[in-house]
Motif scaffolding. Structure first.
Motif, PDB file in Angstrom:
ATOM      1  N   ALA A  97       0.665  -1.184  -0.029  1.00 50.42           N
ATOM      2  CA  ALA A  97      -0.016   0.114   0.011  1.00 50.42           C
ATOM      3  C   ALA A  97       0.813   1.364   0.161  1.00 50.42           C
ATOM      4  CB  ALA A  97      -0.863  -0.236   1.404  1.00 50.42           C
ATOM      5  N   SER A  98       2.021   1.285   0.519  1.00 52.60           N
ATOM      6  CA  SER A  98       2.959   2.505   0.780  1.00 52.60           C
ATOM      7  C   SER A  98       3.536   2.815  -0.408  1.00 52.60           C
ATOM      8  CB  SER A  98       3.950   2.160   1.697  1.00 52.60           C
ATOM      9  OG  SER A  98       3.591   1.936   3.008  1.00 52.60           O
ATOM     10  N   ARG A  99       3.111   2.085  -1.592  1.00 51.84           N
ATOM     11  CA  ARG A  99       3.892   2.278  -2.837  1.00 51.84           C
ATOM     12  C   ARG A  99       3.031   3.758  -3.418  1.00 51.84           C
ATOM     13  NH1 ARG A  99      -0.466  -0.624  -4.013  1.00 51.84           N
ATOM     14  NH2 ARG A  99      -1.551  -0.680  -5.943  1.00 51.84           N
ATOM     15  N   GLU A 100       1.776   3.716  -3.021  1.00 55.58           N
ATOM     16  CA  GLU A 100       0.939   5.102  -3.490  1.00 55.58           C
ATOM     17  C   GLU A 100       1.515   6.330  -2.722  1.00 55.58           C
ATOM     18  OE1 GLU A 100      -3.157   4.116  -2.919  1.00 55.58           O
ATOM     19  OE2 GLU A 100      -3.100   2.393  -4.095  1.00 55.58           O
ATOM     20  N   LYS A 101       1.999   6.080  -1.699  1.00 52.87           N
ATOM     21  CA  LYS A 101       2.846   7.282  -0.822  1.00 52.87           C
ATOM     22  C   LYS A 101       3.870   7.689  -1.436  1.00 52.87           C
ATOM     23  CE  LYS A 101       3.932   8.541   3.959  1.00 52.87           C
ATOM     24  NZ  LYS A 101       3.958   8.267   5.309  1.00 52.87           N
ATOM     25  N   PHE A 102       4.709   6.645  -2.115  1.00 51.64           N
ATOM     26  CA  PHE A 102       5.901   6.952  -2.832  1.00 51.64           C
ATOM     27  C   PHE A 102       5.801   6.564  -4.132  1.00 51.64           C
ATOM     28  CE2 PHE A 102       6.687   5.939   1.738  1.00 51.64           C
ATOM     29  CZ  PHE A 102       7.021   7.036   2.383  1.00 51.64           C
ATOM     30  N   PRO A 103       5.282   7.237  -5.039  1.00 48.21           N
ATOM     31  CA  PRO A 103       5.181   7.027  -6.265  1.00 48.21           C
ATOM     32  C   PRO A 103       6.600   7.137  -7.099  1.00 48.21           C
ATOM     33  CG  PRO A 103       4.255   9.116  -5.942  1.00 48.21           C
ATOM     34  CD  PRO A 103       4.265   8.332  -4.741  1.00 48.21           C
ATOM     35  N   GLY A 104       6.716   6.124  -7.885  1.00 48.59           N
ATOM     36  CA  GLY A 104       8.110   5.989  -8.616  1.00 48.59           C
ATOM     37  C   GLY A 104       9.048   5.513  -8.067  1.00 48.59           C
ATOM     38  N   HIS A 105       8.686   4.688  -6.974  1.00 48.09           N
ATOM     39  CA  HIS A 105       9.778   4.048  -6.431  1.00 48.09           C
ATOM     40  C   HIS A 105       9.797   2.576  -6.471  1.00 48.09           C
ATOM     41  CE1 HIS A 105      11.903   7.621  -4.410  1.00 48.09           C
ATOM     42  NE2 HIS A 105      10.888   8.030  -4.477  1.00 48.09           N
ATOM     43  N   HIS A 106      10.752   1.767  -6.354  1.00 50.11           N
ATOM     44  CA  HIS A 106      10.397   0.291  -6.417  1.00 50.11           C
ATOM     45  C   HIS A 106      10.488  -0.136  -4.991  1.00 50.11           C
ATOM     46  CE1 HIS A 106      14.552  -0.202  -5.113  1.00 50.11           C
ATOM     47  NE2 HIS A 106      15.231   0.202  -6.455  1.00 50.11           N
ATOM     48  N   ASP A 107      10.218  -1.376  -4.721  1.00 50.86           N
ATOM     49  CA  ASP A 107       9.863  -2.042  -3.336  1.00 50.86           C
ATOM     50  C   ASP A 107      11.017  -1.915  -2.463  1.00 50.86           C
ATOM     51  OD1 ASP A 107      11.271  -3.962  -5.121  1.00 50.86           O
ATOM     52  OD2 ASP A 107      11.238  -5.370  -3.637  1.00 50.86           O
ATOM     53  N   GLN A 108      12.419  -1.879  -2.954  1.00 51.36           N
ATOM     54  CA  GLN A 108      13.239  -1.675  -2.069  1.00 51.36           C
ATOM     55  C   GLN A 108      13.500  -0.388  -1.523  1.00 51.36           C
ATOM     56  OE1 GLN A 108      16.966  -3.703  -3.228  1.00 51.36           O
ATOM     57  NE2 GLN A 108      18.389  -2.011  -2.798  1.00 51.36           N
ATOM     58  N   ASP A 109      13.246   0.522  -2.206  1.00 51.76           N
ATOM     59  CA  ASP A 109      13.300   1.936  -1.967  1.00 51.76           C
ATOM     60  C   ASP A 109      12.234   2.267  -1.019  1.00 51.76           C
ATOM     61  OD1 ASP A 109      15.481   2.780  -3.454  1.00 51.76           O
ATOM     62  OD2 ASP A 109      14.241   3.784  -5.102  1.00 51.76           O
ATOM     63  N   VAL A 110      10.973   1.889  -1.019  1.00 48.79           N
ATOM     64  CA  VAL A 110       9.916   1.963  -0.243  1.00 48.79           C
ATOM     65  C   VAL A 110       9.996   1.236   0.957  1.00 48.79           C
ATOM     66  CG1 VAL A 110       7.382   1.517   0.166  1.00 48.79           C
ATOM     67  CG2 VAL A 110       8.304   2.348  -2.258  1.00 48.79           C
ATOM     68  N   PHE A 111      10.761   0.131   1.000  1.00 53.37           N
ATOM     69  CA  PHE A 111      11.102  -0.637   2.593  1.00 53.37           C
ATOM     70  C   PHE A 111      12.143   0.459   3.104  1.00 53.37           C
ATOM     71  CE2 PHE A 111      13.781  -2.992   4.887  1.00 53.37           C
ATOM     72  CZ  PHE A 111      12.962  -3.767   5.865  1.00 53.37           C
ATOM     73  N   ASN A 112      12.973   0.912   2.370  1.00 54.05           N
ATOM     74  CA  ASN A 112      14.046   1.890   3.039  1.00 54.05           C
ATOM     75  C   ASN A 112      13.289   2.983   3.687  1.00 54.05           C
ATOM     76  OD1 ASN A 112      16.534   1.624   3.853  1.00 54.05           O
ATOM     77  ND2 ASN A 112      17.340   2.470   1.807  1.00 54.05           N
ATOM     78  N   PHE A 113      11.990   3.414   3.186  1.00 50.49           N
ATOM     79  CA  PHE A 113      11.287   4.512   3.845  1.00 50.49           C
ATOM     80  C   PHE A 113      10.422   3.919   5.060  1.00 50.49           C
ATOM     81  CE2 PHE A 113      11.201   6.475  -0.903  1.00 50.49           C
ATOM     82  CZ  PHE A 113      12.393   6.940  -0.544  1.00 50.49           C
ATOM     83  N   ILE A 114       9.629   3.069   4.758  1.00 49.23           N
ATOM     84  CA  ILE A 114       8.848   2.615   5.746  1.00 49.23           C
ATOM     85  C   ILE A 114       9.454   2.030   6.795  1.00 49.23           C
ATOM     86  CG2 ILE A 114       6.977   2.413   4.023  1.00 49.23           C
ATOM     87  CD1 ILE A 114       7.252  -0.669   4.101  1.00 49.23           C
ATOM     88  N   LYS A 115      10.809   1.448   7.026  1.00 46.82           N
ATOM     89  CA  LYS A 115      11.504   0.789   7.965  1.00 46.82           C
ATOM     90  C   LYS A 115      11.342   1.610   9.139  1.00 46.82           C
ATOM     91  CE  LYS A 115      16.355   1.900   6.720  1.00 46.82           C
ATOM     92  NZ  LYS A 115      17.609   1.543   6.144  1.00 46.82           N
ATOM     93  N   HIS A 116      11.433   2.864   8.956  1.00 46.41           N
ATOM     94  CA  HIS A 116      11.506   3.916  10.280  1.00 46.41           C
ATOM     95  C   HIS A 116       9.901   4.002  10.441  1.00 46.41           C
ATOM     96  CE1 HIS A 116      15.638   4.984   9.215  1.00 46.41           C
ATOM     97  NE2 HIS A 116      15.396   4.868   8.018  1.00 46.41           N
ATOM     98  N   ASP A 117       8.885   3.698   9.903  1.00 44.48           N
ATOM     99  CA  ASP A 117       7.497   4.024  10.478  1.00 44.48           C
ATOM    100  C   ASP A 117       7.067   3.611  11.628  1.00 44.48           C
ATOM    101  OD1 ASP A 117       4.526   4.107  10.406  1.00 44.48           O
ATOM    102  OD2 ASP A 117       5.037   4.808   8.236  1.00 44.48           O
ATOM    103  N   PRO A 118       6.551   4.469  12.340  1.00 46.51           N
ATOM    104  CA  PRO A 118       6.152   3.960  13.875  1.00 46.51           C
ATOM    105  C   PRO A 118       5.151   2.610  13.791  1.00 46.51           C
ATOM    106  CG  PRO A 118       6.023   6.175  13.909  1.00 46.51           C
ATOM    107  CD  PRO A 118       6.214   5.679  12.418  1.00 46.51           C
ATOM    108  N   TYR A 119       4.613   2.479  12.566  1.00 47.53           N
ATOM    109  CA  TYR A 119       3.466   1.561  12.453  1.00 47.53           C
ATOM    110  C   TYR A 119       4.070   0.074  12.476  1.00 47.53           C
ATOM    111  CZ  TYR A 119      -0.634  -1.370  10.905  1.00 47.53           C
ATOM    112  OH  TYR A 119      -1.416  -2.358  10.697  1.00 47.53           O
ATOM    113  N   LEU A 120       5.428  -0.025  12.180  1.00 44.70           N
ATOM    114  CA  LEU A 120       6.064  -1.153  12.377  1.00 44.70           C
ATOM    115  C   LEU A 120       6.218  -1.621  13.747  1.00 44.70           C
ATOM    116  CD1 LEU A 120       6.649  -0.842   9.382  1.00 44.70           C
ATOM    117  CD2 LEU A 120       9.011  -1.920   9.737  1.00 44.70           C
TER     118      LEU A 120
END
Length: 296
Positions: A189-212
């Motif tokens: 779902a986070s791909r919509e928050k970070f359009p134009g990025h692949h899965d690895q980049d998006v993981f790098n963004f969301i690894k800091h997310d408090p939701y984890l």
């Protein structure tokens, strides 16, 4: 959603393939493949060869499922391997080589993430491996049973829980449970928050997310001492489990350097025990891949 795209007959076929390939603890090894990487002499043949010449890895082929992203690849898979599954997405053509970060490449990566979530929902743990990764030893002893999601790194900072590690989505071990299923839903779902990025980049963004932290998922970054690549090679041949042709753009470059790695491994395995123990042997890569920019 893949669950709506896949027909009931395909869902039954997937269950059958996973059941036939699974280890006793319901763990499977998965890779995705398209026609560009499936031709004879291309990357899939090098991938399988690494299992055949690795130290105790041949038996792991019994647990490998190749996910074919087009019909041509599925036919090729059936001719070379026991466990194949066709993941044919209507209206999408994943058969040709997808240039890094092109629209076709991004679509293929996100289809993969959604499919892996489906595997988790069916109750199977998995080791996902990009097909440009060579397997030289069984990685299972290097995984930690208490951690939910374990991922390889382009660059490892020395601490398995340091969020500053630079992960690579091409190799991971994931346990099937409610936390990982929710994580894969959140990741996709986070791909919509970070359009134009692949899965690895998006993981790098969301690894800091408090939701984890809220979902309680335990994430571990795997050391390049065991899970290396061209970005950061495994230096000790007595420890290396896998080597990835990462930090390398272009099919021909990858094939060349993967072949060199296979030759290096054969040479190492033929050495006298005393020479192996000296740890004086080193990889002759990157070669062609040294011309490529960081990021694949």
């Amino acid at each position: 959603m893949l669950t709506s795209i896949m027909k009931e007959s395909e869902d039954v076929r997937l269950e059958k393939v996973l059941e036939e390939a699974a280890m006793e603890n319901k763990t499977v090894i998965l890779t995705t493949l398209n026609a560009a990487w499936a031709t004879p002499g291309s990357i899939i043949d090098l991938f399988i060869e690494s299992f055949q010449i690795g130290d105790g890895t041949r038996k792991l082929l019994d647990h490998l499922v190749i996910i074919a992203l087009d019909k041509q690849t599925y036919v090729r898979c059936l001719s070379i391997h026991a466990h194949c599954f066709p993941l044919i997405t209507e209206g999408a053509d994943f058969s040709d080589e997808k240039l890094f970060m092109s629209a076709g490449y991004l679509s293929m990566m996100w289809t993969r993430i959604e499919f892996l979530r489906l595997v988790l929902e069916k109750g199977y743990n998995f080791i996902f491996s990009d097909v440009d990764i060579l397997w030289f030893r069984n990685p299972l002893p290097q995984f930690y049973p208490e951690d939910d999601f374990q991922i390889a790194c382009d660059h490892f900072m020395g601490d398995a829980f340091d969020l500053q590690n630079i992960p690579n989505g091409g190799f991971n071990y994931v346990k099937s449970n409610n936390r990982t299923i929710e994580f894969y839903k959140f990741w996709h779902a986070s791909r919509e928050k970070f359009p134009g990025h692949h899965d690895q980049d998006v993981f790098n963004f969301i690894k800091h997310d408090p939701y984890l932290l809220e979902m309680g998922i335990r994430v571990r970054f795997l050391s390049t001492a065991y899970f290396g690549g061209l970005c950061e090679p495994s230096r000790d041949f007595s420890k290396v489990c896998t080597m990835h042709a990462n930090c390398c753009v272009g099919l021909s470059r990858k094939i060349h350097d993967l072949r060199v790695m296979l030759d290096d491994w054969r040479t190492y395995m033929s050495l006298p025990w005393k020479v192996k123990r000296s740890r004086a042997f080193s990889w002759r890569v990157p070669q062609n891949c040294s011309l490529a920019p960081l990021g694949s």
